[in-house]
Design an enzyme around this catalytic site. Structure first.
Site, PDB file in Angstrom:
ATOM      1  N   GLY A   1       0.818  -1.206   0.000  1.00  0.00           N
ATOM      2  CA  GLY A   1       0.000   0.000   0.000  1.00  0.00           C
ATOM      3  C   GLY A   1       0.850   1.252   0.000  1.00  0.00           C
ATOM      4  O   GLY A   1       0.539   2.242   0.657  1.00  0.00           O
ATOM      5  N   ALA A   2       1.941   1.224  -0.778  1.00  0.00           N
ATOM      6  CA  ALA A   2       2.988   2.247  -0.663  1.00  0.00           C
ATOM      7  C   ALA A   2       2.893   3.371  -1.681  1.00  0.00           C
ATOM      8  O   ALA A   2       3.753   4.247  -1.707  1.00  0.00           O
ATOM      9  CB  ALA A   2       4.368   1.584  -0.776  1.00  0.00           C
TER      10      ALA A   2
ATOM     11  N   ASP B   1      -1.705  -6.858  -6.796  1.00  0.00           N
ATOM     12  CA  ASP B   1      -2.966  -6.862  -6.060  1.00  0.00           C
ATOM     13  C   ASP B   1      -2.895  -7.982  -5.035  1.00  0.00           C
ATOM     14  O   ASP B   1      -2.815  -9.165  -5.401  1.00  0.00           O
ATOM     15  CB  ASP B   1      -4.130  -7.090  -7.028  1.00  0.00           C
TER      16      ASP B   1
ATOM     17  N   SER C   1      -7.994   1.404  14.825  1.00  0.00           N
ATOM     18  CA  SER C   1      -8.323   1.563  16.236  1.00  0.00           C
ATOM     19  C   SER C   1      -9.290   0.470  16.681  1.00  0.00           C
ATOM     20  O   SER C   1     -10.152   0.030  15.915  1.00  0.00           O
ATOM     21  CB  SER C   1      -8.956   2.938  16.483  1.00  0.00           C
TER      22      SER C   1
ATOM     23  N   TYR D   1     -14.774  -2.690   6.908  1.00  0.00           N
ATOM     24  CA  TYR D   1     -13.419  -2.263   7.242  1.00  0.00           C
ATOM     25  C   TYR D   1     -13.017  -2.744   8.637  1.00  0.00           C
ATOM     26  O   TYR D   1     -11.958  -3.353   8.816  1.00  0.00           O
ATOM     27  CB  TYR D   1     -13.311  -0.745   7.158  1.00  0.00           C
TER      28      TYR D   1
ATOM     29  N   LYS E   1     -10.169  -5.710   9.410  1.00  0.00           N
ATOM     30  CA  LYS E   1      -8.924  -5.323  10.079  1.00  0.00           C
ATOM     31  C   LYS E   1      -8.773  -6.053  11.411  1.00  0.00           C
ATOM     32  O   LYS E   1      -7.655  -6.403  11.824  1.00  0.00           O
ATOM     33  CB  LYS E   1      -8.892  -3.808  10.288  1.00  0.00           C
TER      34      LYS E   1
END
Length: 266
Positions: free
Chosen positions: A12-13, A55, A145, A157, A161
């Site tokens: 993801g750079a 990907d 978080s 999301y 995560k």
């Protein structure tokens, strides 16, 4: 034959936090392989950072990324699992207009799980064997978080995560005593990146570069024995010695803390 040049992979750079961390690692002397789907974004990175368009939801990607990282120096010292997709990719104003659980689709869930969890897990699996052979390595995974993991309107999301972080906690437990470490790093608030989408005052958001001080400490010799910890970049006090800042900004990964709680009889 491995050389002395240390190598880091950052996923993801092409933008946001991944871009900031790739540049910081290059500045610290690492040979950096920047991975992203956005080839145009990769092309804008500073000279010397190697870019690879991939990907992470593609099952072939982990082996291809690992092979590319090994080419110049025969070693992988750092893996930063940062790639992810946000819910703004589905609903641009999702911060104002939450995407409710029942509004999501099975296809959307599979896509988020593939990128935000399985992608990091599968790439780590491909990379960690090389680290174990070398007897050293740092795996740093960017999640979110704890509140976001269970917040209303954040199934896709938050839960994906959370799955990623739980996997990295399990990895950290397995890595004890190997010389390889697995830690979590989160920004600690809404960060000015493309994942945010519409809404909110970007001037008041955290800057992507907030990740750099804790990341650089985590890949330094001083943090060689730091494993199974969770660091909040917004709590990192750059006016303090790094070890003291780490003590204030870090805590055990929550999942491991839960796992160590005594089981009460039913």
């Amino acid at each position: 034959m491995p050389t002395q040049q240390q190598t880091a992979i950052v996923t993801g750079a092409a933008s946001g936090m991944g871009r900031a961390m790739a540049i910081a690692l290059q500045g610290a002397g690492f040979d950096v392989l920047a991975v992203d789907r956005n080839q145009a974004g990769l092309a804008t990175l500073p000279q010397g950072i190697r870019g690879l368009a991939a990907d992470l939801s593609d099952p072939r990607a982990p082996d291809a990324i690992t092979a590319e990282a090994l080419k110049p120096h025969g070693r992988i010292d750092v893996l930063v699992n940062n790639a992810g997709i946000g819910q703004a990719s589905i609903r641009a104003d999702q911060r104002r207009n939450p995407l409710r659980f029942w509004e999501t689709t099975a296809e959307q869930w599979q896509r988020f799980l593939a990128v935000n969890a399985s992608g990091a897990i599968n790439l780590t699996r491909a990379v960690v064997s090389h680290m174990l052979t070398a007897g050293s390595g740092r795996i740093v995974t960017v999640t979110t978080s704890l509140g976001t993991m269970v917040r209303e309107g954040y199934l896709l999301y938050g839960a994906s995560k959370a799955a990623c972080e739980a996997a990295m906690a399990s990895l950290a437990a397995d890595l004890n005593g190997t010389g390889v470490t697995s830690n979590i790093l989160v920004p600690g608030g809404v960060t000015d990146t493309p994942l945010v989408g519409e809404g909110g005052d970007r001037a008041r958001m955290l800057r992507p570069e907030i990740m750099n001080p804790p990341l650089l400490w985590l890949v330094s010799p001083e943090a060689a024995d730091v494993n199974a910890r969770r660091f909040i970049a917004a709590d990192w006090d750059t006016t303090l010695p790094a070890s003291e800042a780490a003590a204030r900004a870090g805590a055990p990964i929550a999942w491991l803390s839960i796992a160590r709680m005594p089981i009460e009889p039913t």
